[in-house]
Design an enzyme around this catalytic site. Structure first.
Site, PDB file in Angstrom:
ATOM      1  N   THR A   1       0.849  -0.949  -0.047  1.00 40.96           N
ATOM      2  CA  THR A   1      -0.079   0.048  -0.001  1.00 40.96           C
ATOM      3  C   THR A   1       0.944   1.245   0.013  1.00 40.96           C
ATOM      4  OG1 THR A   1      -0.060   0.349   2.384  1.00 40.96           O
ATOM      5  CG2 THR A   1      -1.887  -1.137   1.165  1.00 40.96           C
TER       6      THR A   1
ATOM      7  N   VAL B   1       1.338   4.676   1.309  1.00 38.42           N
ATOM      8  CA  VAL B   1       2.124   5.465   2.326  1.00 38.42           C
ATOM      9  C   VAL B   1       3.170   4.512   2.826  1.00 38.42           C
ATOM     10  CG1 VAL B   1       2.072   6.653   4.361  1.00 38.42           C
ATOM     11  CG2 VAL B   1       0.120   6.950   2.847  1.00 38.42           C
ATOM     12  N   CYS B   2       2.693   3.303   3.101  1.00 40.76           N
ATOM     13  CA  CYS B   2       3.641   2.136   3.604  1.00 40.76           C
ATOM     14  C   CYS B   2       4.996   2.167   3.078  1.00 40.76           C
ATOM     15  CB  CYS B   2       2.979   0.807   3.762  1.00 40.76           C
ATOM     16  SG  CYS B   2       1.572   1.049   4.495  1.00 40.76           S
ATOM     17  N   SER B   3       4.913   1.902   1.637  1.00 41.80           N
ATOM     18  CA  SER B   3       5.762   1.792   0.716  1.00 41.80           C
ATOM     19  C   SER B   3       6.917   2.982   0.589  1.00 41.80           C
ATOM     20  CB  SER B   3       5.574   1.303  -0.753  1.00 41.80           C
ATOM     21  OG  SER B   3       4.598   0.354  -0.567  1.00 41.80           O
TER      22      SER B   3
END
EC number: 1.11.1.25
Lengths: 217, 217
Positions: free
Chosen positions: B102, B104-106
């Site tokens: 996903t 923001v996570c990456s």
């Protein structure tokens, strides 16, 4: 406390694991262990999919989620694809597997379909679809990694509703996967199931490969 | 029928989406829309994690699953890691996020920690852990893709039990993710929580980055 079904799944994965580690696929002792572990599975309830089933009616209101990157997910407003869009007026080969990034799926199941694309096209198949109980971003990442995105359409079934509706759901918590699906394949013409194959155990790869379904089209 | 919580989650993702597409992060109109969309979130129940919580006691009997390939999963006999192995006698920074693959996570959350590894080491931190409601094979594939596996230890929480025990679970079905988690971070010394941060919405990235927690150690 482990249910019978969980114990059975664990038993299958442990058999597959033992075979894989020991590389003794032809050992009579292990084959015998594998057969006895499978007795329980033969008596499991059949999936709701059978020849003649209308797949859209069997899973009313259910949508799948086309594989895409997160950014594409955002721009698509997290849209989903109704089953009628996938099946209506089309000749479709669809196969389901226990999960992105799992062994048999990456090493055998998807490559089997990818390497037979020409034969499917020669038989007039409009789309080859791979579906899995995964979110559409994970299955997209995996499809890109195994280089299969051009040949095969990938869809997520993030909430498992598609597989549950068709009776193809399976708890694979013993393999640290949680609620997933059987390993299966089907040939579907204009929404009507013409052939369906379900492996005895998701770790098997005997009846759901491209060769088998090519003979059923 | 959409519940209030689903509508709220959808609203957050749509706000984030709009901001992302229009690249108008400084637009007063959008910021105002974002604020009003968040009113509901401010009243949500707090997580069970707070300063002084013993994280192992808060999640009794819960294990995580170390990120690994499927083949490694098979050879490990699908083993899991008890929380005590992760936290006992160690200084740990742990952060959780809504999912592998996903946005923001990456793009922000993991890179934020990766780029501050030296500062964490200088403060005597033994391990930086990223945890997510994903199976361990998926989180492994993602960690390799974003090139973060050397710096950060990744764990799956495939059944969500860890996040549920800590009150950090969150339904993200509106983003096609299903039951996942808040975006959060914590500093934990020998199992005792010393600092904890939870974003208002999982699409936010304001209080759970490396800089904030570095200031809390």
């Amino acid at each position: 406390i482990e249910t019978n079904q969980e114990a059975e799944t664990r038993s299958h994965f442990q058999t597959a694991m033992a075979m894989s580690i020991l590389k003794l696929r032809n050992s009579p002792a292990l084959r015998s262990a594998a057969s006895s572990a499978r007795i329980g599975v033969l008596s499991r309830a059949f999936s709701k999919l059978s020849e003649g089933t209308d797949i859209t009616s069997a899973a009313p209101g259910v949508s799948l989620q086309k594989a895409r990157s997160w950014d594409e997910g955002v721009s698509s407003k997290f849209s989903t694809t109704p089953l009628s869009d996938i099946f209506k007026g089309k000749k479709v080969v669809i196969f389901g597997l226990p999960g992105a990034y799992t062994g048999v799926c990456s090493q055998q199941h998807v490559p089997s379909y990818k390497s037979h694309m020409d034969k499917f096209k020669a038989k007039g198949i409009d789309s080859i679809i791979c579906v899995s109980v995964n979110d559409p971003y994970t299955i997209n990442g995996w499809a890109e990694k195994i280089g299969a995105k051009d040949a095969i359409e990938f869809y997520g079934d993030f909430d498992g509703k598609f597989h549950k509706s068709l009776g193809l759901d399976k708890d694979l918590s013993a393999a640290l996967l949680g609620p997933r699906s059987e390993r299966w394949s089907a040939y579907v013409e204009d929404g009507k199931v013409k052939a369906v194959n379900v492996e005895e155990a998701p770790s098997d790869f005997k009846v759901t490969g491209a060769e088998v379904i090519l003979g059923q089209i």
